[in-house]
Motif scaffolding. Structure first.
Motif, PDB file in Angstrom:
ATOM      1  N   LEU A 177       0.840  -1.199   0.000  1.00 45.43           N
ATOM      2  CA  LEU A 177       0.000   0.000   0.000  1.00 45.43           C
ATOM      3  C   LEU A 177       0.878   1.254   0.000  1.00 45.43           C
ATOM      4  CD1 LEU A 177      -2.827   1.276   0.194  1.00 45.43           C
ATOM      5  CD2 LEU A 177      -2.589   1.206   2.689  1.00 45.43           C
ATOM      6  N   VAL A 221       2.371   1.687  -3.541  1.00 45.76           N
ATOM      7  CA  VAL A 221       1.446   2.113  -4.586  1.00 45.76           C
ATOM      8  C   VAL A 221       0.950   3.535  -4.322  1.00 45.76           C
ATOM      9  CG1 VAL A 221      -0.698   1.192  -3.573  1.00 45.76           C
ATOM     10  CG2 VAL A 221      -0.473   1.379  -6.044  1.00 45.76           C
ATOM     11  N   GLU A 222       0.721   3.901  -3.048  1.00 52.36           N
ATOM     12  CA  GLU A 222       0.259   5.254  -2.762  1.00 52.36           C
ATOM     13  C   GLU A 222       1.369   6.281  -2.943  1.00 52.36           C
ATOM     14  OE1 GLU A 222      -3.569   4.565   0.163  1.00 52.36           O
ATOM     15  OE2 GLU A 222      -1.678   5.194   1.088  1.00 52.36           O
ATOM     16  N   ARG A 264      -2.374   2.454 -11.511  1.00 52.95           N
ATOM     17  CA  ARG A 264      -1.987   2.500 -10.101  1.00 52.95           C
ATOM     18  C   ARG A 264      -3.204   2.649  -9.197  1.00 52.95           C
ATOM     19  NH1 ARG A 264       3.546   6.110 -10.915  1.00 52.95           N
ATOM     20  NH2 ARG A 264       4.918   4.306 -11.211  1.00 52.95           N
ATOM     21  N   THR A 265      -4.208   3.381  -9.659  1.00 54.41           N
ATOM     22  CA  THR A 265      -5.438   3.498  -8.879  1.00 54.41           C
ATOM     23  C   THR A 265      -6.114   2.140  -8.747  1.00 54.41           C
ATOM     24  OG1 THR A 265      -5.751   5.786  -9.634  1.00 54.41           O
ATOM     25  CG2 THR A 265      -7.675   4.656  -8.737  1.00 54.41           C
ATOM     26  N   GLU A 298      -4.528  -0.735  -8.907  1.00 54.52           N
ATOM     27  CA  GLU A 298      -3.684  -1.514  -7.997  1.00 54.52           C
ATOM     28  C   GLU A 298      -3.999  -1.177  -6.549  1.00 54.52           C
ATOM     29  OE1 GLU A 298       0.330  -0.706  -8.996  1.00 54.52           O
ATOM     30  OE2 GLU A 298       0.165  -1.458 -11.058  1.00 54.52           O
ATOM     31  N   ARG A 299      -4.195   0.109  -6.290  1.00 46.68           N
ATOM     32  CA  ARG A 299      -4.483   0.529  -4.920  1.00 46.68           C
ATOM     33  C   ARG A 299      -5.783  -0.080  -4.422  1.00 46.68           C
ATOM     34  NH1 ARG A 299      -7.664   3.859  -2.247  1.00 46.68           N
ATOM     35  NH2 ARG A 299      -6.892   4.774  -0.289  1.00 46.68           N
ATOM     36  N   SER A 301      -5.160   8.603   0.806  1.00 45.14           N
ATOM     37  CA  SER A 301      -4.044   7.706   1.099  1.00 45.14           C
ATOM     38  C   SER A 301      -4.170   7.147   2.510  1.00 45.14           C
ATOM     39  CB  SER A 301      -2.712   8.445   0.914  1.00 45.14           C
ATOM     40  OG  SER A 301      -2.631   9.559   1.783  1.00 45.14           O
TER      41      SER A 301
END
Length: 378
Positions: free
Chosen positions: A60, A63-64, A196-197, A199-200, A350
């Protein structure tokens, strides 16, 4: 010296007005910049305290952090595109003015050539052969000289305008090429942001699935809060030991009159519930909304911390610090001085949050106090 002592000692150095008064302005600025760099290094060491406890939290964080970098890159590219668009518009307007001026010059030159044409061929020879009044002869010669000089000036002006137009067109071509490159990079970054969003979302779902009950989730959130508070208590304790305290910014006198860091409805009050939001307030706002400093100070922490996501802490002197969590991205770095109203970050989600909002704390002497007693009533 511990990492906390190093940070606090550097903070203390940032304010010695008597010492700076003995140096010239450039030397003082260089010293402040050096101190800011040292604080940034110390804050990076402190960020290890906020490391994730397991692989899911580490993922996390990664990715953030990557998302924040992507948002910053997109903002930079969009700002450059806006500037290039403005410059392109100005250049086109300048080109239009040059072309209009050149048209006028050609029209004026045409009138001059028409006047010469009316005099017929070899007008100078006609004047010499003319046996008329000498005064009239002088006037005609002066008229022809002025007409010739004016024609030459028109021709030179047209040449200059042609050169300026060519230069302007080259500048337009350069900017258009850069705009085309920017458009391609913006498209690439937007696609990266989408990935990426996604993935998050997967990482957050994994984190949520590991809790067997709401009690387990709250227990983990409370532990994250305690970890963060321990860092803050350690920093504040070392500050209290300093012979020279952190300089005042007169924040005490602004109690009840500070601006809001972001406008929005409060979804969680001070001491309203358990978890990381217990010691502050949560202000709802759209993703990407600018977050501003409520008072002058220096950034002492800007990094990811579990439970809080992207966390930014500002020291305002007088043992007052403000905390801003769940940021989408940072607009300032550790060690940087900020003024009231400066943008310090953007609202995000986040830290594994499901909704975008700003978490805001005010601490005095290391202890949390109600932020609503400090910010202005609405």
């Amino acid at each position: 010296m511990s990492r906390y002592v190093a940070l606090v000692a550097l903070l203390a150095l940032s304010v010695a007005p008597a010492g700076f008064a003995q140096q010239d302005e450039n030397a003082a600025r260089q010293q402040l910049d050096a101190i800011g760099q040292e604080i940034e290094s110390a804050a990076q060491r402190l960020s290890a305290t906020g490391s994730a406890r397991d692989s899911a939290e580490r993922e996390l964080k990664e990715v953030e952090t990557a998302l924040a970098d992507t948002h910053r890159r997109l903002d930079t590219l969009q700002a450059e595109r806006r500037q290039l668009n403005d410059e392109t518009t100005q250049l086109r307007q300048h080109r239009d003015r040059l072309e209009s001026e050149r048209t006028d010059q050609y029209a004026a030159l045409g009138q001059q050539l028409s006047a010469l044409y009316r005099l017929g061929p070899t007008p100078q020879l006609k004047l010499l052969l003319n046996q008329g009044d000498p005064a009239e002869l002088d006037r005609m010669q002066a008229y022809m000289n002025r007409l010739s000089a004016a024609r030459q000036r028109r021709l030179e002006a047209i040449a200059r305008l042609d050169t300026a137009l060519a230069d302007t067109q080259r500048e337009l071509n350069v900017r258009q090429t850069r705009l085309d490159t920017l458009s391609a990079e913006l498209e690439e970054q937007s696609a990266l942001l989408a990935r990426r969003t996604s993935e998050r979302r997967g990482v957050v779902a994994t984190l949520d699935d590991r809790y067997g009950s709401e009690e387990e989730r709250l227990a983990d959130l409370n532990q994250s809060r305690e970890d963060a508070e321990q860092v803050l208590r350690d920093i504040q304790a070392e500050m209290a030991k300093l012979a020279k305290p952190t300089p005042t910014t007169d924040i005490i006198s602004t109690q009840g009159d500070l601006p809001w860091p972001v406008q929005g409805a409060i979804s969680s009050d001070f001491h309203h519930r358990d978890g990381v939001h217990y010691n502050g307030i949560v202000i709802q706002a759209s993703a990407g909304t600018p977050v501003t400093a409520v008072h002058p100070g220096r950034v002492v922490f800007a990094d990811w911390m579990r439970g809080f996501g992207n966390l930014l802490i500002i020291d305002h002197g007088d043992q007052i610090m403000t905390l801003h969590a769940h940021l989408q991205q940072f607009s300032v770095r550790a060690g940087q001085q900020v003024s009231r109203g400066d943008e310090i970050g953007r609202v995000g989600n986040s830290g594994g949050q499901t909704r975008t909002a700003l978490y805001f704390e005010v601490r005095r002497g290391g202890e949390p106090i109600n932020p609503q007693r400090w910010i202005a009533r609405r």
